[in-house]
Design an enzyme around this catalytic site. Structure first.
Site, PDB file in Angstrom:
ATOM      1  N   GLU A  80       0.815  -1.220   0.000  1.00  0.00           N
ATOM      2  CA  GLU A  80       0.000   0.000   0.000  1.00  0.00           C
ATOM      3  C   GLU A  80       0.849   1.272   0.000  1.00  0.00           C
ATOM      4  O   GLU A  80       0.387   2.347  -0.404  1.00  0.00           O
ATOM      5  CB  GLU A  80      -0.906   0.025   1.234  1.00  0.00           C
ATOM      6  N   GLU A 111       7.786 -22.467   6.555  1.00  0.00           N
ATOM      7  CA  GLU A 111       8.215 -21.769   7.768  1.00  0.00           C
ATOM      8  C   GLU A 111       9.303 -22.535   8.520  1.00  0.00           C
ATOM      9  O   GLU A 111       9.945 -21.992   9.414  1.00  0.00           O
ATOM     10  CB  GLU A 111       7.035 -21.493   8.693  1.00  0.00           C
TER      11      GLU A 111
END
Length: 272
Positions: A80, A111
């Site tokens: 953004e 992960e």
């Protein structure tokens, strides 16, 4: 071994027997506790943000390193910033387990990779002028922990956002932020309260940093990128308010000529 509160049993039982109204009421009740826990961590968060502002203001970069929901939320925040604040791409970055290009695939198995994050940080040319922030609800994610250990060995400033107390990742970070949100509504579902806390913290980090870097004036996004009609209209009205220009088309012409409200303000004498 650290206390894994995020994996503790939910305070609620037999959820499948509850009505829609009961379920959303209880979830809302749990969510109300998140902001209180974030408030408790504000002193820690302040130290991390000050370190980020210091590095970024002198040409450094921020790298979030994460997996799972927290890592994906960091991507949403970072993408953004070029539009909202005109921040050049590459200043805020994400090293996501499995890669940002695989965001929608939710590669949770990645992960456990202890080499990928550091390898990608090296590819990006990370140095002691940058800041690396690990994101892990559990505070134990191998992908994140290994990267922070490597950063420490190379003198690179680090922070973290975790949801368990006294975690290995917090111990490895120079600026740990621990927001202990407690057991989840659905046991172990850390996309819920932990995710909500992480989203709040990402908002605080990016917004506060952008303000400190001069990318907000008064309360306005004066560097917003003019990427569509809605944003351009908002920017035109912002320019009109700040200059006193009464004619919409005149203000729009000036705005488009200069490319942003900030640039227009620096090149146009205020009428009032």
């Amino acid at each position: 071994m650290n206390l894994r509160i995020t994996e503790s049993q939910s305070a609620y039982r037999h959820l499948e027997q509850k009505s829609v109204d009961e379920l959303i009421g209880l979830i809302n009740q749990e969510d109300q506790s998140v902001a209180i826990q974030v408030k408790e961590a504000l002193p820690q968060l302040s130290g991390l943000i000050k370190a980020i502002v210091e590095k970024v203001s002198t040409g450094g970069r921020l790298f979030y390193v994460g997996a799972g929901s927290g890592g994906r939320l960091s991507v949403l925040d970072v993408i953004e910033l070029p539009t909202t604040y005109g921040l050049p791409k590459g200043v805020f970055n994400v090293i996501l387990a499995g890669g940002v290009d695989r965001l929608a695939d939710a590669l949770e198995e990645k992960e456990d990779d202890t080499a990928e994050a550091w390898a990608r940080l090296q590819e990006a040319g990370v140095t002691s002028n940058d800041v690396v922030v690990g994101i892990s609800a559990s505070g134990t994610t191998p992908f994140v922990l290994a990267a922070l250990h490597q950063c420490k060995q190379h003198g690179i400033p680090t922070g973290c956002i975790v949801s368990n107390p006294d975690s290995p990742i917090a111990a490895a970070a120079m600026f740990p932020v621990e927001v202990v949100t407690g057991p989840e509504f659905v046991t172990g579902s850390t996309r819920m309260k932990c995710g909500t806390a992480q989203k709040m913290i990402f908002d605080m980090i990016s917004t506060t940093t952008m303000i400190q870097l001069g990318r907000v004036e008064d309360n306005s996004m004066v560097n917003v990128a003019l990427i569509n009609d809605k944003i351009t209209d908002r920017a035109v009205r912002m320019l009109m308010e700040k200059t006193g220009i009464a004619d919409y088309e005149e203000a729009k012409t000036i705005l488009l000529r200069h490319g942003s409200v900030k640039q227009a303000l620096e090149n146009v004498s205020k009428i009032v």
